[in-house]
Design a protein around this motif. Structure first.
Motif, PDB file in Angstrom:
ATOM      1  N   SER A 133       0.832  -1.212   0.000  1.00  0.00           N
ATOM      2  CA  SER A 133       0.000   0.000   0.000  1.00  0.00           C
ATOM      3  C   SER A 133       0.862   1.256   0.000  1.00  0.00           C
ATOM      4  CB  SER A 133      -0.910   0.031   1.224  1.00  0.00           C
ATOM      5  OG  SER A 133      -2.022  -0.801   1.022  1.00  0.00           O
ATOM      6  N   LEU A 218      -7.009  -1.908   2.255  1.00  0.00           N
ATOM      7  CA  LEU A 218      -6.313  -0.859   1.510  1.00  0.00           C
ATOM      8  C   LEU A 218      -5.678  -1.400   0.224  1.00  0.00           C
ATOM      9  CD1 LEU A 218      -6.342   1.941   2.547  1.00  0.00           C
ATOM     10  CD2 LEU A 218      -4.024   1.658   3.393  1.00  0.00           C
ATOM     11  N   ASP A 219      -5.064  -2.565   0.337  1.00  0.00           N
ATOM     12  CA  ASP A 219      -4.441  -3.197  -0.835  1.00  0.00           C
ATOM     13  C   ASP A 219      -5.469  -3.383  -1.953  1.00  0.00           C
ATOM     14  OD1 ASP A 219      -2.033  -3.349   0.396  1.00  0.00           O
ATOM     15  OD2 ASP A 219      -1.933  -5.529   0.519  1.00  0.00           O
TER      16      ASP A 219
END
Ligand SMILES: [Zn+2]
Length: 231
Positions: A133, A218-219
């Motif tokens: 990220s 988030l990834d």
């Protein structure tokens, strides 16, 4: 002229040669032919592994340039000795090679990739999960696609806390009043913590420890955002 380069990939070419895909400090992304590299396996090939920092000398040619010599500066053994680090680095090189075109020169991209590889190489394996990220957000920023996380992209109002909606076509967040004005297909829900983390990563390079589930969220979001802009 010598040139610093990160090897993105290598593949065999005809009987004895090796074709290298490199991102260089001075010339951007290039393809180079290492003649006879397969024949001298021990001598030359070991220097030409993907995910290595090499100093190279190029012989220009009408078709594909040749590698005259190479000197490995860093093998990143900390990455190569860890399955999860290798997987993370592989994801990054994959995004990088799908986005950055041949001869596209941007020294900042080279410098950031190198900085990031050094960071991944050094960190303890269990604390590396946020590095994909981290790389993604700075890569997007360097390409000019930094998501806007401060104000509502429609009415410009400051955003309240809580869950938010990200709009891919606007490249930023929408407040709860404005989100209803947009089609649901372009909206992506983000938790308050993941937005906070995204903001933090965009402004910091320091070591942090984050929950795996949050990083996963988030990834996935950053990958979707990148897929949107790539096309
Ligand atoms: Zn709004």
């Amino acid at each position: 002229m010598t040139n610093l380069a990160i090897i993105i990939s290598r593949k065999d070419y005809r009987e004895n040669h090796v074709l290298l895909d490199l991102y260089t400090q001075n010339s951007g992304r290039i393809k180079l032919l290492a003649r006879g590299a397969k024949k001298f396996k021990a001598k030359l090939s070991s220097h030409l592994e993907p995910l290595s920092l090499v100093e190279i000398l190029i012989i220009p040619s009408k078709s594909i340039d040749y590698l005259a010599s190479s000197n490995t500066k860093n093998y990143f053994t900390g990455i190569k000795n860890s399955w999860s680090k290798l997987e993370t680095a592989g994801k990054v090189l994959n995004v990088f090679s799908q986005t950055v075109k041949d001869n596209e020169k941007e020294e900042k991209l080279f410098n950031y990739l190198l900085l990031w590889l050094n960071k991944l190489d050094d960190l303890e394996e269990e604390n590396c999960s946020y590095l994909f990220s981290l790389w993604m957000i700075h890569f997007l920023e360097l390409l000019g696609y930094m998501p806007n996380l401060k104000n509502c992209q429609s009415c410009q109002k400051k955003l309240n806390s809580g869950r938010q909606y990200f709009n891919f076509s606007l490249g930023g967040l929408l407040c709860l009043d404005c989100k209803n004005k947009f089609s649901l297909t372009n909206l992506y829900q983000l938790s308050e913590n993941s937005i906070k983390l995204l903001r933090f990563l965009a402004n910091n390079q320091e070591k942090i420890i984050v929950k795996k589930t949050l990083i996963k969220e988030l990834d996935i979001f950053l990958d979707k955002y990148w897929q949107y802009y790539k096309n």
